[in-house]
Design a protein around this motif. Sequence first.
Motif, PDB file in Angstrom:
ATOM      1  N   THR A  49      46.734   1.606  59.034  1.00  0.00           N
ATOM      2  CA  THR A  49      47.379   0.297  58.892  1.00  0.00           C
ATOM      3  C   THR A  49      46.413  -0.756  58.367  1.00  0.00           C
ATOM      4  O   THR A  49      46.843  -1.756  57.808  1.00  0.00           O
ATOM      5  N   ALA A  50      45.105  -0.541  58.506  1.00  0.00           N
ATOM      6  CA  ALA A  50      44.129  -1.539  58.084  1.00  0.00           C
ATOM      7  C   ALA A  50      43.687  -1.360  56.630  1.00  0.00           C
ATOM      8  O   ALA A  50      43.546  -2.342  55.901  1.00  0.00           O
ATOM      9  N   CYS A  51      43.470  -0.107  56.199  1.00  0.00           N
ATOM     10  CA  CYS A  51      42.880   0.096  54.868  1.00  0.00           C
ATOM     11  C   CYS A  51      43.666   1.049  53.971  1.00  0.00           C
ATOM     12  O   CYS A  51      43.271   1.287  52.831  1.00  0.00           O
ATOM     13  N   ASN A  52      44.755   1.610  54.466  1.00  0.00           N
ATOM     14  CA  ASN A  52      45.614   2.540  53.716  1.00  0.00           C
ATOM     15  C   ASN A  52      44.936   3.856  53.332  1.00  0.00           C
ATOM     16  O   ASN A  52      45.387   4.529  52.419  1.00  0.00           O
ATOM     17  N   ARG A  53      43.861   4.221  54.023  1.00  0.00           N
ATOM     18  CA  ARG A  53      43.291   5.553  53.844  1.00  0.00           C
ATOM     19  C   ARG A  53      44.025   6.502  54.787  1.00  0.00           C
ATOM     20  O   ARG A  53      44.840   6.084  55.596  1.00  0.00           O
ATOM     21  N   LEU A  54      43.701   7.788  54.701  1.00  0.00           N
ATOM     22  CA  LEU A  54      44.340   8.786  55.561  1.00  0.00           C
ATOM     23  C   LEU A  54      43.952   8.539  57.014  1.00  0.00           C
ATOM     24  O   LEU A  54      42.779   8.432  57.351  1.00  0.00           O
ATOM     25  N   ASN A  56      43.531   9.373  61.012  1.00  0.00           N
ATOM     26  CA  ASN A  56      43.244  10.529  61.855  1.00  0.00           C
ATOM     27  C   ASN A  56      43.172  10.150  63.337  1.00  0.00           C
ATOM     28  O   ASN A  56      42.805  10.964  64.164  1.00  0.00           O
ATOM     29  N   VAL A  57      43.513   8.896  63.652  1.00  0.00           N
ATOM     30  CA  VAL A  57      43.469   8.403  65.033  1.00  0.00           C
ATOM     31  C   VAL A  57      44.761   7.648  65.314  1.00  0.00           C
ATOM     32  O   VAL A  57      45.248   6.904  64.474  1.00  0.00           O
ATOM     33  N   VAL A  58      45.301   7.850  66.512  1.00  0.00           N
ATOM     34  CA  VAL A  58      46.432   7.039  66.964  1.00  0.00           C
ATOM     35  C   VAL A  58      45.860   5.983  67.895  1.00  0.00           C
ATOM     36  O   VAL A  58      45.276   6.297  68.929  1.00  0.00           O
ATOM     37  N   ASP A  59      45.992   4.727  67.493  1.00  0.00           N
ATOM     38  CA  ASP A  59      45.429   3.615  68.250  1.00  0.00           C
ATOM     39  C   ASP A  59      46.527   2.921  69.039  1.00  0.00           C
ATOM     40  O   ASP A  59      47.657   2.794  68.571  1.00  0.00           O
ATOM     41  N   PRO A  78      48.702   4.053  63.346  1.00  0.00           N
ATOM     42  CA  PRO A  78      47.782   5.032  62.759  1.00  0.00           C
ATOM     43  C   PRO A  78      46.567   4.318  62.184  1.00  0.00           C
ATOM     44  O   PRO A  78      46.680   3.253  61.578  1.00  0.00           O
ATOM     45  N   MET A  79      45.386   4.886  62.403  1.00  0.00           N
ATOM     46  CA  MET A  79      44.162   4.291  61.872  1.00  0.00           C
ATOM     47  C   MET A  79      43.189   5.387  61.473  1.00  0.00           C
ATOM     48  O   MET A  79      43.194   6.476  62.046  1.00  0.00           O
ATOM     49  N   CYS A  80      42.338   5.079  60.505  1.00  0.00           N
ATOM     50  CA  CYS A  80      41.221   5.971  60.203  1.00  0.00           C
ATOM     51  C   CYS A  80      40.147   5.711  61.260  1.00  0.00           C
ATOM     52  O   CYS A  80      40.165   4.681  61.940  1.00  0.00           O
ATOM     53  N   SER A  81      39.228   6.631  61.413  1.00  0.00           N
ATOM     54  CA  SER A  81      38.241   6.491  62.488  1.00  0.00           C
ATOM     55  C   SER A  81      37.330   5.284  62.276  1.00  0.00           C
ATOM     56  O   SER A  81      36.934   4.631  63.246  1.00  0.00           O
ATOM     57  N   THR A  82      37.030   4.922  61.035  1.00  0.00           N
ATOM     58  CA  THR A  82      36.180   3.769  60.763  1.00  0.00           C
ATOM     59  C   THR A  82      36.840   2.473  61.244  1.00  0.00           C
ATOM     60  O   THR A  82      36.222   1.677  61.960  1.00  0.00           O
ATOM     61  N   CYS A  83      38.076   2.274  60.859  1.00  0.00           N
ATOM     62  CA  CYS A  83      38.798   1.065  61.274  1.00  0.00           C
ATOM     63  C   CYS A  83      39.036   1.050  62.782  1.00  0.00           C
ATOM     64  O   CYS A  83      38.954   0.002  63.417  1.00  0.00           O
ATOM     65  N   HIS A  84      39.321   2.217  63.355  1.00  0.00           N
ATOM     66  CA  HIS A  84      39.543   2.296  64.796  1.00  0.00           C
ATOM     67  C   HIS A  84      38.273   1.936  65.571  1.00  0.00           C
ATOM     68  O   HIS A  84      38.319   1.189  66.540  1.00  0.00           O
ATOM     69  N   ASN A  85      37.131   2.442  65.123  1.00  0.00           N
ATOM     70  CA  ASN A  85      35.873   2.123  65.796  1.00  0.00           C
ATOM     71  C   ASN A  85      35.557   0.634  65.704  1.00  0.00           C
ATOM     72  O   ASN A  85      35.091   0.032  66.670  1.00  0.00           O
ATOM     73  N   ARG A  86      35.843   0.047  64.556  1.00  0.00           N
ATOM     74  CA  ARG A  86      35.616  -1.391  64.384  1.00  0.00           C
ATOM     75  C   ARG A  86      36.524  -2.193  65.317  1.00  0.00           C
ATOM     76  O   ARG A  86      36.093  -3.117  66.000  1.00  0.00           O
ATOM     77  N   LYS A  87      37.804  -1.817  65.384  1.00  0.00           N
ATOM     78  CA  LYS A  87      38.760  -2.515  66.252  1.00  0.00           C
ATOM     79  C   LYS A  87      38.373  -2.369  67.726  1.00  0.00           C
ATOM     80  O   LYS A  87      38.379  -3.337  68.473  1.00  0.00           O
TER      81      LYS A  87
END
Length: 94
Positions: A49-54, A56-59, A78-87
């Motif tokens: 939802t943050a960067c439109n990449r694939l 792999n994490v449900v936040d 849905p979030m990629c691991s990079t955006c999820h870690n930042r959030k």
Amino acid sequence: MPRINKKATPAYWSKKKDMSERKYTDKRYNTTRWRKARHTFLLYNPLCTACNRLANVVDHINPVRLGGDFWDSNNWQPMCSTCHNRKSANERLL
């Protein structure tokens, strides 16, 4: 050439130690029900939802530790691991 036993290497045990130190406060993450729900959710919502990449994490939009409902799919994104870690890092500061 003989095959090296991976379990005999120091790298294996150091990684194993790091994995065992990871602790989730909520045991529901390690259930078959969560794995199936997560897989199905990511199947229908494949992009972050943050960067439109694939993704792999449900936040959980509203963190469970702050009162968000664990099983409510309206509280998932849905979030990629990079955006999820930042959030997650930003939420820890609150």
